[in-house]
Scaffold this motif. Sequence first.
Motif, short mmCIF file in Angstrom:
data_model
loop_
_atom_site.label_atom_id
_atom_site.label_comp_id
_atom_site.label_asym_id
_atom_site.label_seq_id
_atom_site.Cartn_x
_atom_site.Cartn_y
_atom_site.Cartn_z
N GLY A 61 0.82 -1.21 0.03
CA GLY A 61 -0.30 -0.07 0.08
C GLY A 61 0.65 1.39 0.06
N ARG A 62 1.90 1.22 0.72
CA ARG A 62 2.82 2.37 0.80
C ARG A 62 3.69 2.72 -0.66
NH1 ARG A 62 3.81 7.26 1.59
NH2 ARG A 62 5.91 7.62 2.42
N VAL A 63 3.88 1.52 -1.26
CA VAL A 63 4.45 1.58 -2.63
C VAL A 63 3.59 2.16 -3.39
CG1 VAL A 63 5.30 0.03 -4.57
CG2 VAL A 63 6.16 -0.43 -2.30
N ARG A 64 2.19 1.84 -3.28
CA ARG A 64 1.38 2.35 -4.19
C ARG A 64 1.13 3.91 -4.04
NH1 ARG A 64 -0.69 -2.92 -3.79
NH2 ARG A 64 -2.09 -2.42 -1.95
N GLN A 65 1.17 4.31 -2.54
CA GLN A 65 1.05 5.55 -2.40
C GLN A 65 2.22 6.35 -2.87
OE1 GLN A 65 1.64 6.48 2.01
NE2 GLN A 65 -0.44 7.57 1.82
N LEU A 66 3.36 6.00 -2.84
CA LEU A 66 4.67 6.58 -3.39
C LEU A 66 4.62 6.69 -4.86
CD1 LEU A 66 7.52 4.89 -1.41
CD2 LEU A 66 6.74 7.27 -1.07
N ALA A 67 3.92 5.93 -5.41
CA ALA A 67 3.86 5.89 -6.88
C ALA A 67 2.78 6.90 -7.48
CB ALA A 67 3.39 4.45 -7.42
N ARG A 68 1.69 6.73 -6.64
CA ARG A 68 0.45 7.90 -6.84
C ARG A 68 1.14 9.31 -6.77
NH1 ARG A 68 -2.62 4.24 -4.20
NH2 ARG A 68 -2.72 5.69 -2.27
N SER A 69 1.90 9.44 -5.65
CA SER A 69 2.37 10.88 -5.41
C SER A 69 3.42 11.10 -6.23
CB SER A 69 2.86 10.94 -3.89
OG SER A 69 4.10 10.12 -3.75
N GLY A 70 3.97 10.44 -7.17
CA GLY A 70 5.16 10.70 -8.00
C GLY A 70 6.51 10.52 -7.55
N ARG A 71 6.75 9.98 -6.12
CA ARG A 71 7.90 10.02 -5.68
C ARG A 71 8.51 8.59 -5.91
NH1 ARG A 71 6.75 11.47 0.53
NH2 ARG A 71 4.36 10.63 -0.02
N LEU A 72 7.94 7.54 -6.57
CA LEU A 72 8.57 6.52 -6.85
C LEU A 72 7.97 6.04 -8.33
CD1 LEU A 72 10.41 4.09 -6.24
CD2 LEU A 72 8.25 2.77 -5.30
N PRO A 73 8.91 6.39 -9.36
CA PRO A 73 8.59 6.36 -10.57
C PRO A 73 8.02 4.83 -11.22
CG PRO A 73 10.74 7.30 -10.64
CD PRO A 73 10.32 7.04 -9.43
N PHE A 74 7.14 4.68 -12.06
CA PHE A 74 6.90 3.44 -12.41
C PHE A 74 6.22 3.49 -13.72
CE2 PHE A 74 2.84 5.35 -10.85
CZ PHE A 74 1.89 4.96 -11.93
N THR A 75 5.97 2.35 -14.50
CA THR A 75 5.46 2.18 -15.91
C THR A 75 4.26 1.21 -15.68
OG1 THR A 75 5.89 1.93 -18.24
CG2 THR A 75 6.70 0.37 -16.62
N GLU A 76 3.26 1.30 -16.32
CA GLU A 76 2.07 0.56 -16.38
C GLU A 76 2.28 -0.20 -17.59
OE1 GLU A 76 -2.47 1.13 -14.52
OE2 GLU A 76 -1.06 2.52 -14.69
N HIS A 77 2.03 -1.77 -17.28
CA HIS A 77 1.81 -2.62 -18.61
C HIS A 77 0.70 -3.65 -18.17
CE1 HIS A 77 2.86 -4.63 -22.09
NE2 HIS A 77 3.12 -6.05 -21.16
N ALA A 78 -0.18 -3.88 -19.01
CA ALA A 78 -1.14 -4.84 -18.86
C ALA A 78 -1.83 -4.78 -17.44
CB ALA A 78 -0.69 -6.43 -19.10
N GLY A 79 -2.19 -3.44 -17.21
CA GLY A 79 -2.88 -3.35 -15.74
C GLY A 79 -2.02 -3.43 -14.53
#
Length: 59
Positions: A17-35
């Motif tokens: 959940g904290r990883v998802r929160q960091l991703a949503r806030s832009g503090r942990l970059p990510f890419t999305e693929h196949a959902g």
Amino acid sequence: MWLDTTTAALVLGISTGRVRQLARSGRLPFTEHAGRRWFARHHVEQRAAARALARSHSS
């Protein structure tokens, strides 16, 4: 190398959940693929190193 949310959480020592929160806030970059979110290993490792450094300075 790419890490999924669960693996990124394990490397960082935090919840998924904290990883998802960091991703949503832009503090942990990510890419999305196949959902699914994928995190570049070097970004996760940089964040883990910064956490470790902060912890060593607060002790």
